[in-house]
Design a protein around this motif. Structure first.
Motif, short mmCIF file in Angstrom:
data_model
loop_
_atom_site.label_atom_id
_atom_site.label_comp_id
_atom_site.label_asym_id
_atom_site.label_seq_id
_atom_site.Cartn_x
_atom_site.Cartn_y
_atom_site.Cartn_z
N ARG A 84 53.10 -69.42 13.13
CA ARG A 84 53.93 -68.69 12.15
C ARG A 84 54.88 -67.86 12.98
N ILE A 85 56.12 -68.21 12.90
CA ILE A 85 57.11 -67.73 13.87
C ILE A 85 57.15 -66.21 13.98
N GLU A 86 57.17 -65.77 15.24
CA GLU A 86 57.19 -64.32 15.53
C GLU A 86 58.38 -63.97 16.40
N VAL A 87 59.58 -64.35 15.98
CA VAL A 87 60.74 -63.94 16.77
C VAL A 87 61.08 -62.49 16.43
N SER A 90 65.56 -58.81 14.43
CA SER A 90 66.76 -57.96 14.46
C SER A 90 67.57 -58.17 15.74
N LEU A 91 67.09 -59.02 16.63
CA LEU A 91 67.81 -59.21 17.90
C LEU A 91 68.50 -60.57 17.91
N SER A 92 69.51 -60.69 18.77
CA SER A 92 70.18 -61.98 18.93
C SER A 92 69.26 -62.92 19.72
N VAL A 93 69.62 -64.20 19.72
CA VAL A 93 68.85 -65.19 20.48
C VAL A 93 68.70 -64.74 21.93
N ARG A 94 69.83 -64.36 22.51
CA ARG A 94 69.82 -63.94 23.91
C ARG A 94 68.94 -62.71 24.12
N ASP A 95 69.05 -61.73 23.21
CA ASP A 95 68.26 -60.50 23.38
C ASP A 95 66.76 -60.76 23.21
N LEU A 142 64.89 -74.43 15.51
CA LEU A 142 65.55 -73.64 16.55
C LEU A 142 64.78 -72.37 16.86
N LEU A 143 64.19 -71.77 15.82
CA LEU A 143 63.40 -70.56 16.05
C LEU A 143 62.23 -70.87 16.99
N ARG A 144 61.65 -72.05 16.82
CA ARG A 144 60.54 -72.42 17.70
C ARG A 144 61.03 -72.52 19.14
N LEU B 480 61.96 -51.50 21.95
CA LEU B 480 61.56 -50.78 20.73
C LEU B 480 61.76 -51.63 19.49
N VAL B 481 62.95 -52.24 19.40
CA VAL B 481 63.27 -53.05 18.24
C VAL B 481 62.34 -54.26 18.18
N ALA B 482 62.09 -54.84 19.34
CA ALA B 482 61.20 -56.00 19.41
C ALA B 482 59.81 -55.60 18.91
N LEU B 483 59.37 -54.42 19.34
CA LEU B 483 58.04 -53.95 18.96
C LEU B 483 57.95 -53.76 17.45
N ASN B 484 59.04 -53.27 16.88
CA ASN B 484 59.09 -53.07 15.44
C ASN B 484 59.03 -54.41 14.72
N ASP B 485 59.70 -55.41 15.27
CA ASP B 485 59.74 -56.73 14.62
C ASP B 485 58.42 -57.46 14.74
N SER B 486 57.83 -57.48 15.91
CA SER B 486 56.57 -58.20 16.09
C SER B 486 55.74 -57.63 17.24
N PRO B 487 54.81 -56.73 16.91
CA PRO B 487 53.95 -56.17 17.95
C PRO B 487 53.15 -57.26 18.67
N ALA B 488 52.72 -58.28 17.91
CA ALA B 488 51.88 -59.31 18.53
C ALA B 488 52.66 -60.05 19.60
N ALA B 489 53.91 -60.43 19.27
CA ALA B 489 54.72 -61.15 20.24
C ALA B 489 55.02 -60.26 21.45
N CYS B 490 55.25 -58.98 21.20
CA CYS B 490 55.51 -58.05 22.30
C CYS B 490 54.34 -58.00 23.25
N ALA B 491 53.15 -57.87 22.68
CA ALA B 491 51.96 -57.78 23.52
C ALA B 491 51.79 -59.05 24.35
N THR B 492 52.07 -60.21 23.73
CA THR B 492 51.85 -61.44 24.48
C THR B 492 52.96 -61.69 25.50
N MET B 493 53.98 -60.84 25.55
CA MET B 493 54.88 -60.96 26.69
C MET B 493 54.70 -59.80 27.67
#
Lengths: 244, 625
Positions: A84-87, A90-95, A142-144, B480-493
Motif C-alpha cells: 500500500r503505497i507510502e510515498v 507533499s513532495l515532488s518525485v525528486r524530493d 509510477l508511484l511504485r 519533516l514533511v516526509a515524516l508527516n506524510d509517512s512515518p513508516a516509510a521514513c523509518a525504513t529509510m
C-alpha cells in the motif's frame, strides 16, 4: 545476508505467520509468492521492524536485529517498498528520492552528494523526466517506481520489494525485471513479493511460497511450479496464475 | 479516622464523576478514532442547560434532568458525529483535533452569550440538606446519589457491552471497523450511537459536578482534563482501568487537600492530573509505526529563497512606511500582530510542516517572557534564556511522548499548559501582578521608541519567515514533511522518527520563547492572563484557519488575532461572537484543510498560470489541482 528463523506472528486469534524460516544470500534474488492474505507483507513488516514477532529471530549480516527499531535496521543496509503505497505525497518525485539520500547522509559516511545520488537513481529507474512532478498526480505504477527509487537512494544491500510490478504495463514490467537483474549484478540482494508470475519466473533464482502464514514450498522456479501443494493453494483463489 | 473517612468519601464522589466523563471519552474515541476535545464543553453546556431549566425557568428537577440527559445530550452527540466527525474518519490528527477544539471554542462562545458570566448561578445539590449518618460519618443524599449513579452506569455499560447486540457490535467496530462492516454491522451507525452515549455521559458528569463547584464556563470545561488523565490510565481503551484511574485521581485530590500543608496543596493539586497523565504516558508501550499512510496533504509550493527575501524586504519597507501613519494605540495593536505572527511561525514549523500538535505554545511564549524578565535588562543573555528555557521544557515534554502517536503530544501539552497556568504563571509573574520585561538593546538604536520597536518586530518576523521557508527547502524541511506524510516509510529509510520529532518540538518551543521575549518587550510587562490555555487553543485554531502550511497564512491569522481585543473594546458584545466565529471557522476545516493561506497560494498559482503560454498553463493548473 538475511536469515528469518521460525517467526511466529499472531493478530488476536489469527496466526498470521507460523514458524516461517527463510534466507536470502547476498547478491541473490529470491521471490516470495502466495495468495492474498498469506502473510507476505506481514513478513516484510517483521523483517523491517514494523511488526514484532511473538517468537523467532531476524538476523541481518550475522547480527540479531529482532529487537532493533526500524530505522536502526535501515542503517544496516535494509531497504523496502510498500504494497500500500507510502510515498511522501507533499513532495515532488525528486524530493522523495532526495529525502532518502539526505537521510543516508545523516547516518552514513559515504554519501558526499545526495542531490547527485537522487539524479542518478531517478535516471536508473527511468523517472528522470518526471523529477519535478508532484507525486499525487502519478499513476499507481509510477508511484511504485518512486518507492523503488527512494529505496535505492539509501543504497541498501538488501532490498525488500512488495509488489513493485503491479500497475505496470508489459513494457514497464520488463524494464523493471531488467533493473532488478541489474541491481543483483551490482551485489544487491533482493526479496521480491510479486503476483506477476512471468516476472517472478524470469528474474528469481529461488522461490518461497507462503500460504496461511506457512512456507509450503521452496526451490527454484521450475521446482515450485511442479509442486502439488502450491497448485492446491492457488487453485481456489488464483488457479490461472501458476499456469501462466 | 472520621476525617479520613470524610475525605475518602469526597474523593470517591469526585472520582465517580471523573469516571463518568472519562468513560464517555473512551467510548467515543474507540469507536470513531476521533478524540473529542469538546467532551468537557458538552458537559458544561449540559450543566448550564440544566440550571436554565430547573432554576432559571423553574421546571421540576426530574423533568429538567430528563430533558438534558435523555433528549439534549444524545441528540447533540449524534448531531456532532453526523455533521463534524463523520467527514474526519481517517484524517490526520491535526485536523481532527482542530475540529473538536473548534467545537470546544464555539460552545464556550455560545455559553458566554447565553449565560453571561456577570450573573452568579448556583445549582442546589440534589436532595439539598438531607443527610444520613453512617458510623459517625455524615453522608449527604447528594453524595449517595453520585456514587449510586456511577455504579449503576458502570454496571449498565458492562452488561451493555457484553450482553446486547449493539454493545457487542460497538466492540467489534473498536477492534476492526472493516471486518465489523463485513459482518453486517454499520460502523457509522455504531459510531453515531457511541457519540450519543458519550455526550450523555459527559452531560451526566456535568450535571452531577455542577452543584459541587461554582457554575463557571471555563472551569467546568477544563475539569475534563482530569477525565483525559483517567482515560490515559486506561490507555484510551479499557473502561475498568479508566474507572480506577478516575477514582485514584479523585481520592488523591481529596487526601492531598486534607493532609498536605497548604503551600504544597496549592502547587500539587492543580498539577495532579498532569502528573497522572505524564505518569500514565511513561508506562505506555512504544507504538509500532503503522504502514498505510493517511490521505496526503497537498502543500502549497514553497517560494524560492530569492523570492522570499525579496518579499521580506518589501514587507519591512511597507511596515516602516505604515508605522509613520499609525497612532500610538495602533502601533501597539500592529506590534502585537507582528509578535503573534512570529510566534505563529513556530506553529508553521511544528504543525504545518511537521504535523505535530502542541496545545501549549503560549506556555512556551510565557516561559520566554519570564526568562527575559528575570535574567533581563534586555541583555543578549536574556534573549538566550528566553530561547533556552522553553526549548529545554519542550524537549522534556517531547522526550516523554515522542514514541507515541500525535494525539498524546496534544494531550500532554494540554495538561502541561493548564498546570502551568495555575501553578507557575500566577506565582512567577507576581501575584496577579505583572513581571516587567525590558526590550532588547541594540547599539545605536533606541528601541524604547515605539515606532522603532514596531519596525524591529517587522524585521524579526521577516527574518523568521525567510528562515522557516529556507528550512523547509533544505534537508531537514524535507525530512519533516516526509515524516508527516509517512512515518513508516521514513523509518525504513533510516530516519529516527522520535529524534526528528524531538528536534522540531524543541526548535518550535525555542522560537515561541523568543517571541515571548519580544512580546514582553512590546508591552513592557506580562501577566498570567497573557498565556492561558484557552488563548493557546485560540492561537492554534487561528493559525490553522489562516493556513498552517504558509507563512502568509500565519501573518493573516496573527493580524486577525491581534484585532480581537480591539474589536472587543469597541463593541463589547463582539468578543464572544469572535470566539464563536473562530470556532465555527475551525469546524469548516474538516472540509477544507489548507486555510486562507492555502487558498491564497492556490490563487497565486492560478494567476501565474495565466501569464504562461497555453501548454504550460494546463500543466500548472493541473499541479495546482
Amino acid at each position: 545476508m538475511l536469515q528469518v528463523e521460525s517467526v511466529d506472528v499472531r493478530f488476536g486469534g489469527v496466526q498470521a505467520l507460523a514458524d516461517v524460516s527463510l534466507c536470502v544470500d547476498s547478491g541473490s534474488l529470491v521471490g516470495l509468492i502466495g495468495p492474498n492474505g498469506a502473510g507476505k507483507t506481514t513478513l516484510f513488516n517483521v523483517i523491517t521492524g514494523l511488526e514484532m514477532p511473538a517468537r523467532g529471530r531476524v538476523v541481518l549480516d550475522g547480527r540479531d536485529v529482532t529487537r532493533l527499531p526500524p530505522h536502526r535496521r535501515a542503517r544496516l543496509g535494509l531497504g523496502r517498498t510498500f504494497q500500500r503505497i507510502e510515498v511522501f505525497s507533499s513532495l515532488s518525485v525528486r524530493d522523495n528520492v532526495l529525502a532518502a539520500a539526505e537521510a543516508r547522509r545523516s547516518w552514513g559516511h559515504d554519501e558526499p552528494d545526495p542531490a547527485r545520488t537522487a539524479t542518478d537513481v531517478l535516471e536508473r529507474v527511468g523517472l528522470a523526466d518526471l523529477a519535478g512532478e508532484r507525486v499525487d498526480g502519478l499513476s499507481t505504477g509510477l508511484l511504485r517506481l518512486v518507492e523503488v527509487a527512494r529505496a535505492l537512494a539509501s543504497r541498501p544491500s538488501l532490498l525488500l520489494l512488495d509488489e513493485p510490478g503491479s500497475g505496470l504495463d508489459g513494457t514497464e514490467s520488463e524494464a523493471l525485471g531488467t533493473l532488478l537483474l541489474d541491481l543483483v549484478s551490482d551485489g544487491v540482494a533482493i526479496l521480491l513479493v510479486e503476483h506477476d508470475v512471468e516476472l517472478v519466473m524470469r528474474v528469481c533464482q529461488q522461490l518461497h511460497v507462503l500460504d496461511f502464514g506457512r512456507v509450503i514450498a521452496s526451490g527454484t522456479p521450475s521446482q515450485v511450479r511442479q509442486n502439488a501443494a502450491v497448485q492446491a493453494a492457488y487453485l481456489g483463489a488464483d488457479a490461472g496464475v501458476v499456469h501462466a | 479516622m472520621t476525617t479520613f473517612l470524610a475525605l475518602t468519601l469526597v474523593g470517591l464522589v469526585v472520582g465517580c464523576i471523573y469516571a463518568l466523563t472519562a468513560c464517555g471519552l473512551v467510548v467515543t474515541y474507540t469507536t470513531s478514532g476521533v478524540f473529542n476535545f469538546a467532551h468537557g464543553a458538552i458537559g458544561m453546556v449540559a450543566a448550564f442547560t440544566y440550571w436554565q431549566l430547573s432554576v432559571g425557568w423553574g421546571l421540576p428537577v426530574w423533568l429538567s434532568l430528563l430533558l438534558v440527559l435523555l433528549v439534549m445530550a444524545p441528540l447533540m452527540g449524534a448531531l456532532v458525529e453526523r455533521v463534524l466527525v463523520r467527514p474526519l474518519y481517517g484524517a490526520p490528527i491535526g485536523v481532527t483535533l482542530v475540529v473538536t477544539l473548534g467545537l470546544l471554542i464555539s460552545l464556550i462562545g455560545l455559553a458566554n452569550l447565553a449565560w453571561p458570566p456577570t450573573t452568579t448561578r448556583v445549582l442546589p445539590k440534589f436532595f439539598a440538606g438531607r443527610t444520613v449518618t453512617l458510623a459517625s460519618l455524615v453522608v449527604s443524599y447528594n453524595e449517595i446519589l453520585v456514587i449510586v449513579t456511577a455504579a449503576l452506569v458502570a454496571v449498565t455499560l458492562r452488561s451493555f457491552f457484553t450482553r446486547t447486540r449493539t454493545g457487542i457490535a460497538m466492540r467489534a467496530v473498536v477492534d476492526d471497523q472493516e471486518l465489523a462492516a463485513l459482518a453486517g454491522t454499520n460502523p457509522q451507525r455504531v459510531a453515531q450511537l457511541s457519540w450519543a452515549l458519550g455526550a450523555t455521559l459527559a452531560a451526566l458528569a456535568g450535571v452531577l459536578l455542577a452543584p459541587l463547584v461554582t457554575l463557571d464556563i471555563l472551569g467546568l470545561t477544563l475539569l475534563v482534563i482530569n477525565g483525559y488523565a483517567a482515560a490515559m490510565v486506561g490507555r484510551l481503551r479499557h473502561l475498568p482501568a479508566t474507572v480506577s484511574g478516575a477514582l485514584a485521581l479523585g481520592l488523591l485530590d481529596s487526601w492531598l487537600i486534607g493532609y498536605a500543608p497548604g503551600g504544597v496543596v496549592n502547587v500539587l493539586k492543580p498539577a495532579l492530573p498532569m502528573f497522572l497523565l505524564f505518569g500514565a504516558v511513561l508506562f505506555l508501550k512504544q507504538e509500532r509505526l503503522r504502514a498505510g499512510s493517511l490521505a496526503g496533504v497537498r502543500m502549497p509550493r514553497t517560494p524560492s529563497f530569492r523570492r522570499s527575501v525579496g518579499s521580506a524586504a518589501a514587507f519591512v519597507v511597507a511596515a516602516w512606511v505604515v508605522s509613520g501613519q499609525l497612532s500610538a494605540a495602533n502601533l501597539a495593536t500592529g506590534g502585537q500582530g507582528l509578535v503573534l505572527a512570529f510566534i505563529m511561525l513556530s506553529l508553521v514549523l511544528l504543525s504545518g510542516y511537521g504535523g505535530q500538535v502542541s496545545l501549549c505554545q503560549l506556555t512556551f511564549v510565557g516561559l520566554g517572557a519570564f526568562a527575559m524578565g528575570k535574567i533581563g535588562g534586555g541583555s543578549p543573555l536574556g534573549l538566550l534564556g528566553a530561547i533556552a528555557l522553553p526549548a529545554a521544557t519542550g524537549a522534556l515534554i517531547a522526550l516523554t511522548v515522542v514514541r507515541l502517536r500525535g494525539l498524546y503530544l496534544a494531550l500532554a501539552t494540554l495538561a502541561f499548559a493548564q498546570a502551568m497556568d495555575v501553578i507557575f504563571f500566577s506565582r512567577a509573574l507576581g501575584y496577579g501582578g505583572n513581571l516587567e520585561v525590558a526590550r532588547p538593546s541594540l547599539p545605536g538604536i533606541d528601541l524604547g521608541n515605539d515606532r522603532t520597536y514596531f519596525v524591529l518586530l517587522a524585521v524579526v518576523f521577516a527574518v523568521g519567515a525567510v528562515g522557516v521557508l529556507a528550512l523547509r527547502r533544505r534537508a531537514f524541511g524535507r525530512r519533516l514533511v516526509a515524516l508527516n506524510d509517512s512515518p513508516a516509510a521514513c523509518a525504513t529509510m533510516g530516519v529516527s522518527v522520535a529524534t526528528t520529532k524531538l528536534i522540531v518540538l524543541t526548535a518550535s518551543a525555542g522560537l515561541a520563547g523568543l517571541g515571548g521575549a519580544l512580546f514582553g518587550g512590546l508591552h513592557g510587562s506580562v501577566s498570567p492572563n497573557d498565556f492561558v490555555l484557552l488563548n493557546s487553543l485560540l492561537l492554534l485554531l487561528l493559525a490553522t484557519l489562516g493556513g498552517l502550511y504558509t507563512v502568509s497564512g500565519a501573518f493573516l491569522a496573527a493580524m486577525f488575532y491581534a484585532l480581537f481585543p480591539v474589536l472587543q473594546n469597541r463593541y463589547p458584545g463582539l468578543g464572544q461572537v469572535s470566539y464563536l466565529l473562530t470556532g465555527l471557522g475551525a469546524l469548516s476545516l474538516g472540509r477544507n484543510r489548507y486555510g486562507m493561506g492555502g487558498q491564497l497560494a492556490d490563487l497565486g498559482e492560478r494567476l501565474r498560470a495565466w501569464r504562461l503560454p497555453a501548454g504550460q498553463q494546463a500543466e500548472v493548473l493541473h499541479a495546482a489541482g
